[in-house]
Scaffold this active site. Structure first.
Site, PDB file in Angstrom:
ATOM      1  N   SER A 140      11.203  53.621  -3.231  1.00 24.22           N
ATOM      2  CA  SER A 140      10.731  52.242  -3.380  1.00 24.22           C
ATOM      3  C   SER A 140       9.215  52.252  -3.300  1.00 24.22           C
ATOM      4  O   SER A 140       8.635  53.137  -2.639  1.00 24.22           O
ATOM      5  CB  SER A 140      11.304  51.410  -2.227  1.00 24.22           C
ATOM      6  OG  SER A 140      10.659  50.155  -2.156  1.00 24.22           O
ATOM      7  N   TYR A 153      12.259  48.822   6.679  1.00 21.15           N
ATOM      8  CA  TYR A 153      12.490  49.268   5.298  1.00 21.15           C
ATOM      9  C   TYR A 153      11.376  50.217   4.848  1.00 21.15           C
ATOM     10  O   TYR A 153      11.643  51.303   4.328  1.00 21.15           O
ATOM     11  CB  TYR A 153      12.590  48.047   4.381  1.00 21.15           C
ATOM     12  CG  TYR A 153      13.015  48.368   2.969  1.00 21.15           C
ATOM     13  CD1 TYR A 153      14.335  48.706   2.683  1.00 21.15           C
ATOM     14  CD2 TYR A 153      12.104  48.335   1.915  1.00 21.15           C
ATOM     15  CE1 TYR A 153      14.743  49.006   1.385  1.00 21.15           C
ATOM     16  CE2 TYR A 153      12.499  48.625   0.612  1.00 21.15           C
ATOM     17  CZ  TYR A 153      13.827  48.960   0.357  1.00 21.15           C
ATOM     18  OH  TYR A 153      14.211  49.259  -0.934  1.00 21.15           O
TER      19      TYR A 153
HETATM   20  P1  NAP Z   1      22.340  46.070  -2.910  1.00 24.40           P
HETATM   21  O1  NAP Z   1      22.802  45.316  -4.108  1.00 24.40           O
HETATM   22  O2  NAP Z   1      22.106  45.350  -1.648  1.00 24.40           O
HETATM   23  O3  NAP Z   1      23.376  47.272  -2.672  1.00 24.40           O
HETATM   24  C1  NAP Z   1      23.237  48.134  -1.572  1.00 24.40           C
HETATM   25  C2  NAP Z   1      24.404  49.100  -1.546  1.00 24.40           C
HETATM   26  O4  NAP Z   1      24.266  49.941  -0.385  1.00 24.40           O
HETATM   27  C3  NAP Z   1      25.744  48.387  -1.438  1.00 24.40           C
HETATM   28  O5  NAP Z   1      26.695  49.049  -2.259  1.00 24.40           O
HETATM   29  C4  NAP Z   1      26.103  48.565   0.032  1.00 24.40           C
HETATM   30  O6  NAP Z   1      27.515  48.599   0.195  1.00 24.40           O
HETATM   31  C5  NAP Z   1      25.497  49.941   0.314  1.00 24.40           C
HETATM   32  N1  NAP Z   1      25.311  50.189   1.731  1.00 24.40           N
HETATM   33  C6  NAP Z   1      24.547  49.508   2.604  1.00 24.40           C
HETATM   34  N2  NAP Z   1      24.685  50.018   3.836  1.00 24.40           N
HETATM   35  C7  NAP Z   1      25.549  51.060   3.723  1.00 24.40           C
HETATM   36  C8  NAP Z   1      26.100  51.990   4.655  1.00 24.40           C
HETATM   37  N3  NAP Z   1      25.796  51.946   5.966  1.00 24.40           N
HETATM   38  N4  NAP Z   1      26.966  52.932   4.204  1.00 24.40           N
HETATM   39  C9  NAP Z   1      27.297  52.979   2.882  1.00 24.40           C
HETATM   40  N5  NAP Z   1      26.798  52.133   1.965  1.00 24.40           N
HETATM   41  C10 NAP Z   1      25.957  51.176   2.392  1.00 24.40           C
HETATM   42  O7  NAP Z   1      20.993  46.855  -3.205  1.00 24.40           O
HETATM   43  P2  NAP Z   1      20.361  47.510  -4.523  1.00 24.40           P
HETATM   44  O8  NAP Z   1      19.245  46.653  -4.951  1.00 24.40           O
HETATM   45  O9  NAP Z   1      21.415  47.897  -5.492  1.00 24.40           O
HETATM   46  O10 NAP Z   1      19.701  48.806  -3.858  1.00 24.40           O
HETATM   47  C11 NAP Z   1      20.081  50.121  -4.158  1.00 24.40           C
HETATM   48  C12 NAP Z   1      18.945  51.056  -3.792  1.00 24.40           C
HETATM   49  O11 NAP Z   1      17.779  50.732  -4.537  1.00 24.40           O
HETATM   50  C13 NAP Z   1      18.535  50.993  -2.329  1.00 24.40           C
HETATM   51  O12 NAP Z   1      18.201  52.301  -1.891  1.00 24.40           O
HETATM   52  C14 NAP Z   1      17.294  50.133  -2.357  1.00 24.40           C
HETATM   53  O13 NAP Z   1      16.457  50.366  -1.250  1.00 24.40           O
HETATM   54  C15 NAP Z   1      16.681  50.589  -3.654  1.00 24.40           C
HETATM   55  N6  NAP Z   1      15.699  49.684  -4.233  1.00 24.40           N
HETATM   56  C16 NAP Z   1      16.074  48.448  -4.643  1.00 24.40           C
HETATM   57  C17 NAP Z   1      15.118  47.608  -5.175  1.00 24.40           C
HETATM   58  C18 NAP Z   1      15.467  46.223  -5.660  1.00 24.40           C
HETATM   59  O14 NAP Z   1      14.544  45.496  -6.071  1.00 24.40           O
HETATM   60  N7  NAP Z   1      16.713  45.816  -5.670  1.00 24.40           N
HETATM   61  C19 NAP Z   1      13.776  48.032  -5.302  1.00 24.40           C
HETATM   62  C20 NAP Z   1      13.439  49.315  -4.867  1.00 24.40           C
HETATM   63  C21 NAP Z   1      14.413  50.130  -4.344  1.00 24.40           C
HETATM   64  P3  NAP Z   1      28.296  48.059   1.476  1.00 24.40           P
HETATM   65  O15 NAP Z   1      27.561  46.858   1.986  1.00 24.40           O
HETATM   66  O16 NAP Z   1      29.649  47.780   0.908  1.00 24.40           O
HETATM   67  O17 NAP Z   1      28.317  49.199   2.438  1.00 24.40           O
END
Ligand code: NAP
Length: 251
Positions: A140, A153
């Site tokens: 990120s 974070y």
């Molecule tokens: P999201 O929609 O909130 O999804 C997060 C995923 O992580 C969900 O499937 C959740 O599933 C899982 N998760 C959370 N805690 C967990 C745990 N303890 N064990 C196993 N799974 C877990 O987020 P996203 O935007 O797709 O993010 C995915 C990645 O991209 C992350 O690493 C995030 O930091 C990164 N990222 C996102 C953005 C953005 O703008 N969205 C920007 C930069 C980086 P459960 O809740 O079912 O466990």
């Protein structure tokens, strides 16, 4: 499609957002996909949608025992693990450091930093034993830039980026391709939570500025191919227009 035919990919955080898009795309590209998340019903539903190539394994990445068991289940079903996508993460607690709940802060480190270590720790010996593999951790901009209200974070993502660098340093030349992907801002539930908080400039971005989760999925697929070998050990940013062009993403 067919770039990943016969490969096995373990994807953490596969219940929604970037992880779910990646699972669908990797399966279309021929991979067996092993879906990890805490929400068992969501990954079961996604596995049913994808079909016989998908295996859902409920798993909290904060527990090494659970991650090792999930990797063992993947290896038992498919004979090994070729790809690990370390994608699971949480944004909360969103609060000024001085007001954060220490238990919530610690849980973010368990998931976002230790969860990445757990995945690497479980697959690296297996991958070395079977001749190699690819490990990509979602990074990120917050790994490299402080933002108000996101101390857990930012700190956890900075640590995860360093784990990518350390794991590459230790394993380069052993058939392991270890990289990071910084996707920019993506239209997922995580951004919905950020928006609700109103705490820093990211929370005030217009929704149209976020890219769809299919874009990082496409980037991850490309990173699993030899065309991305120049970037082994590095972090790729989807904000980089040259990278977007190379992957065939518009904008
Ligand atoms: P999201 O929609 O909130 O999804 C997060 C995923 O992580 C969900 O499937 C959740 O599933 C899982 N998760 C959370 N805690 C967990 C745990 N303890 N064990 C196993 N799974 C877990 O987020 P996203 O935007 O797709 O993010 C995915 C990645 O991209 C992350 O690493 C995030 O930091 C990164 N990222 C996102 C953005 C953005 O703008 N969205 C920007 C930069 C980086 P459960 O809740 O079912 O466990």
């Amino acid at each position: 499609m067919g770039e990943l035919k016969g490969k096995t990919a373990v994807i953490t955080g596969a219940s929604r957002g970037i992880g779910a898009s990646t699972a669908r795309l990797f399966a279309e590209a021929g991979a067996n996909v092993v879906l990890l998340a805490r929400s068992g019903s969501a990954i079961d539903a996604l596995a049913a949608e994808i079909g016989g190539q998908a295996l859902a394994v409920p798993c909290d990445v904060g527990s090494f025992r659970a991650v090792q068991a999930a990797v063992d289940a993947a290896a038992e079903r498919h004979g090994g693990v070729d790809i690990l996508i370390n994608n699971a993460a949480v944004i909360e607690p969103i609060a000024l450091l001085s007001a954060t709940d220490p238990a919530a802060w610690s849980m973010a480190i368990d998931i976002n930093l230790k969860g990445v270590y757990h995945g690497m720790r479980a697959v690296i010996p297996l991958m070395i034993g079977t001749g190699g593999g690819t490990i990509i951790t979602i990074s990120s901009g917050a790994a490299h830039n402080p933002l108000e209200g996101w101390s857990a974070y930012c700190a956890s993502k900075a640590g995860a980026a360093m784990l990518t660098a350390c794991a590459d340093r230790e394993n380069r030349g052993k058939g392991l391709r270890i990289m990071g992907l910084s996707p920019g801002t993506v239209a997922t539930d995580m951004q919905r939570e950020i928006r609700k908080s109103g705490i820093n400039p990211v929370s005030r971005l217009d929704w149209s500025e976020h890219i769809p989760p299919e874009w990082p999925a496409r980037a991850l697929l490309w990173m699993c191919t030899p065309d991305a070998d120049d970037f082994i050990g590095q972090e790729i940013s989807l904000r980089d227009s040259a990278i977007r062009k190379r992957i065939g993403l518009s904008g």
